[in-house]
Design an enzyme around this catalytic site. Structure first.
Site, PDB file in Angstrom:
ATOM      1  N   ASP A 221       0.813  -1.219   0.000  1.00 39.28           N
ATOM      2  CA  ASP A 221       0.000   0.000   0.000  1.00 39.28           C
ATOM      3  C   ASP A 221       0.845   1.267   0.000  1.00 39.28           C
ATOM      4  O   ASP A 221       2.065   1.218   0.181  1.00 39.28           O
ATOM      5  CB  ASP A 221      -0.969   0.001   1.197  1.00 39.28           C
ATOM      6  CG  ASP A 221      -0.333  -0.544   2.483  1.00 39.28           C
ATOM      7  OD1 ASP A 221       0.908  -0.547   2.575  1.00 39.28           O
ATOM      8  OD2 ASP A 221      -1.075  -0.959   3.381  1.00 39.28           O
TER       9      ASP A 221
ATOM     10  N   ASN B  81      -7.754  -2.846  14.108  1.00 39.50           N
ATOM     11  CA  ASN B  81      -9.143  -3.162  13.763  1.00 39.50           C
ATOM     12  C   ASN B  81      -9.239  -4.388  12.849  1.00 39.50           C
ATOM     13  O   ASN B  81     -10.296  -4.673  12.305  1.00 39.50           O
ATOM     14  CB  ASN B  81      -9.813  -1.946  13.100  1.00 39.50           C
ATOM     15  CG  ASN B  81      -9.130  -1.532  11.799  1.00 39.50           C
ATOM     16  OD1 ASN B  81      -8.209  -2.212  11.331  1.00 39.50           O
ATOM     17  ND2 ASN B  81      -9.576  -0.432  11.211  1.00 39.50           N
TER      18      ASN B  81
ATOM     19  N   HIS C 265      -7.396  -4.852  10.055  1.00 40.90           N
ATOM     20  CA  HIS C 265      -7.084  -4.636   8.635  1.00 40.90           C
ATOM     21  C   HIS C 265      -5.783  -5.321   8.236  1.00 40.90           C
ATOM     22  O   HIS C 265      -4.888  -5.519   9.053  1.00 40.90           O
ATOM     23  CB  HIS C 265      -7.093  -3.139   8.260  1.00 40.90           C
ATOM     24  CG  HIS C 265      -5.944  -2.322   8.741  1.00 40.90           C
ATOM     25  ND1 HIS C 265      -6.071  -0.992   9.089  1.00 40.90           N
ATOM     26  CD2 HIS C 265      -4.625  -2.603   8.927  1.00 40.90           C
ATOM     27  CE1 HIS C 265      -4.894  -0.519   9.446  1.00 40.90           C
ATOM     28  NE2 HIS C 265      -3.999  -1.469   9.365  1.00 40.90           N
TER      29      HIS C 265
ATOM     30  N   GLU D  75      -9.833  -2.087   5.177  1.00 41.95           N
ATOM     31  CA  GLU D  75     -10.491  -1.784   6.440  1.00 41.95           C
ATOM     32  C   GLU D  75     -11.759  -2.624   6.591  1.00 41.95           C
ATOM     33  O   GLU D  75     -12.370  -3.032   5.598  1.00 41.95           O
ATOM     34  CB  GLU D  75     -10.875  -0.291   6.460  1.00 41.95           C
ATOM     35  CG  GLU D  75      -9.699   0.670   6.296  1.00 41.95           C
ATOM     36  CD  GLU D  75      -8.897   0.867   7.592  1.00 41.95           C
ATOM     37  OE1 GLU D  75      -8.755  -0.094   8.371  1.00 41.95           O
ATOM     38  OE2 GLU D  75      -8.405   1.985   7.799  1.00 41.95           O
TER      39      GLU D  75
HETATM   40  C1  F6R Z   1       1.432  -1.503   6.154  1.00 42.99           C
HETATM   41  C2  F6R Z   1       0.128  -2.130   6.236  1.00 42.99           C
HETATM   42  C3  F6R Z   1      -0.695  -2.146   7.491  1.00 42.99           C
HETATM   43  C4  F6R Z   1       0.121  -2.429   8.750  1.00 42.99           C
HETATM   44  C5  F6R Z   1      -0.775  -2.391   9.977  1.00 42.99           C
HETATM   45  C6  F6R Z   1       0.018  -2.596  11.260  1.00 42.99           C
HETATM   46  O1  F6R Z   1       1.963  -1.637   4.852  1.00 42.99           O
HETATM   47  O2  F6R Z   1      -0.310  -2.612   5.244  1.00 42.99           O
HETATM   48  O3  F6R Z   1      -1.693  -3.121   7.358  1.00 42.99           O
HETATM   49  O4  F6R Z   1       0.736  -3.674   8.635  1.00 42.99           O
HETATM   50  O5  F6R Z   1      -1.443  -1.179  10.054  1.00 42.99           O
HETATM   51  O6  F6R Z   1       0.855  -1.493  11.447  1.00 42.99           O
HETATM   52  P1  F6R Z   1       2.015  -1.514  12.533  1.00 42.99           P
HETATM   53  O7  F6R Z   1       2.971  -2.561  12.118  1.00 42.99           O
HETATM   54  O8  F6R Z   1       2.635  -0.146  12.468  1.00 42.99           O
HETATM   55  O9  F6R Z   1       1.363  -1.807  13.845  1.00 42.99           O
END
Ligand code: F6R
Length: 242
Positions: free
Chosen positions: A67, A136, A138, A143
């Protein structure tokens, strides 16, 4: 689903990096799906060490990131392109043209999404996809919703996700409201998936994702339908699993 829980983050990082390195050693032109965020950083650091010791080369590998924010300049310190260059690509021997991050500044964002998916459907299949987990549920920026998009698409970030990511910015107002993300269908096409989760604050969502109902309210629960998922947890994140 193979769930491994580790006493220390060091062990988790070594195992995660070891899985990626063995793949690239046996298949030098492997296609890697990569994530940003705080979770994979320790694994990338271990990979850099393995590269520096001459154990693995990424010269022939290709990468696709999950992403990218929409509207942040590519060289912004918090763009996912900057993150990947600084945390991994600048320290290993992968040619930058073999690394792909969606372009969140493309003039035609819909076309950018289609082109990203076309690369993944027509020419490259991801051998190994690394995922973190949002509070959440994701994965990528997919989401929770009543239905989920299969392919790469534009997404409106939930307030809870913007709040969680505000720690990387000066204030929440600077966190973009939209992003491009691979869809859940694209993610599930990977031959193998490694889901990495750390910290007690994610224990409840880990339990729902891995042992709860398969539902679009918890996008990561769809990973239960994939035949080849390895989950790497620190003991805090695994604390609520039965
Ligand atoms: C990042 C991504 C997100 C993160 C998720 C957890 O490329 O796709 O899904 O993996 O938000 O974020 P952290 O690792 O910062 O807790």
């Amino acid at each position: 689903m193979n769930i491994l829980t580790f006493e220390t983050n060091e062990e988790l990082n070594e195992v995660g990096a070891g899985i990626i390195a063995s793949l690239v050693q046996t298949k030098p032109n492997a296609v890697l799906g990569l994530a940003t965020g705080s979770t994979p950083i320790g694994i990338y650091e271990e990979l850099i060490k393995l590269y520096q010791k001459g154990r693995v080369s990424f010269k022939h590998a290709t990468t696709f990131n999950l992403d990218e924010y929409i509207g942040l300049p590519e060289d912004h310190p918090e763009s996912y392109r900057t993150f990947m260059n600084e945390k991994l690509f600048n320290h290993i021997d992968i040619p930058l043209e073999q690394t792909h991050v969606p372009n969140g500044n493309a003039a035609d964002l819909e076309k950018e999404c289609r082109d990203y998916d076309d690369m993944l459907t027509n020419s490259k299949q991801i051998d190994l996809q690394i995922l973190g987990l949002g509070h959440n549920g994701h994965i990528g920026f997919n989401e929770p919703d009543q239905s989920l998009n299969s392919g790469t698409h534009i997404v409106q970030l939930k307030e809870e996700t913007r709040k969680a990511n505000a720690r990387f910015f000066n204030s929440i107002d600077e966190v973009p409201t939209q992003a491009i993300t691979m869809g859940v269908g694209t993610i599930l096409k990977a031959k193998m998936i490694i889901l990495v989760v750390r910290g007690a604050e994610k224990a409840a969502i880990v339990q729902r994702a891995l042992q709860g109902a398969i539902t679009t309210d918890v996008p990561a629960s769809l990973l239960q339908t994939h035949p080849n998922v390895v989950v790497l947890l620190d003991k805090e994140a695994g604390g609520m699993l039965s």
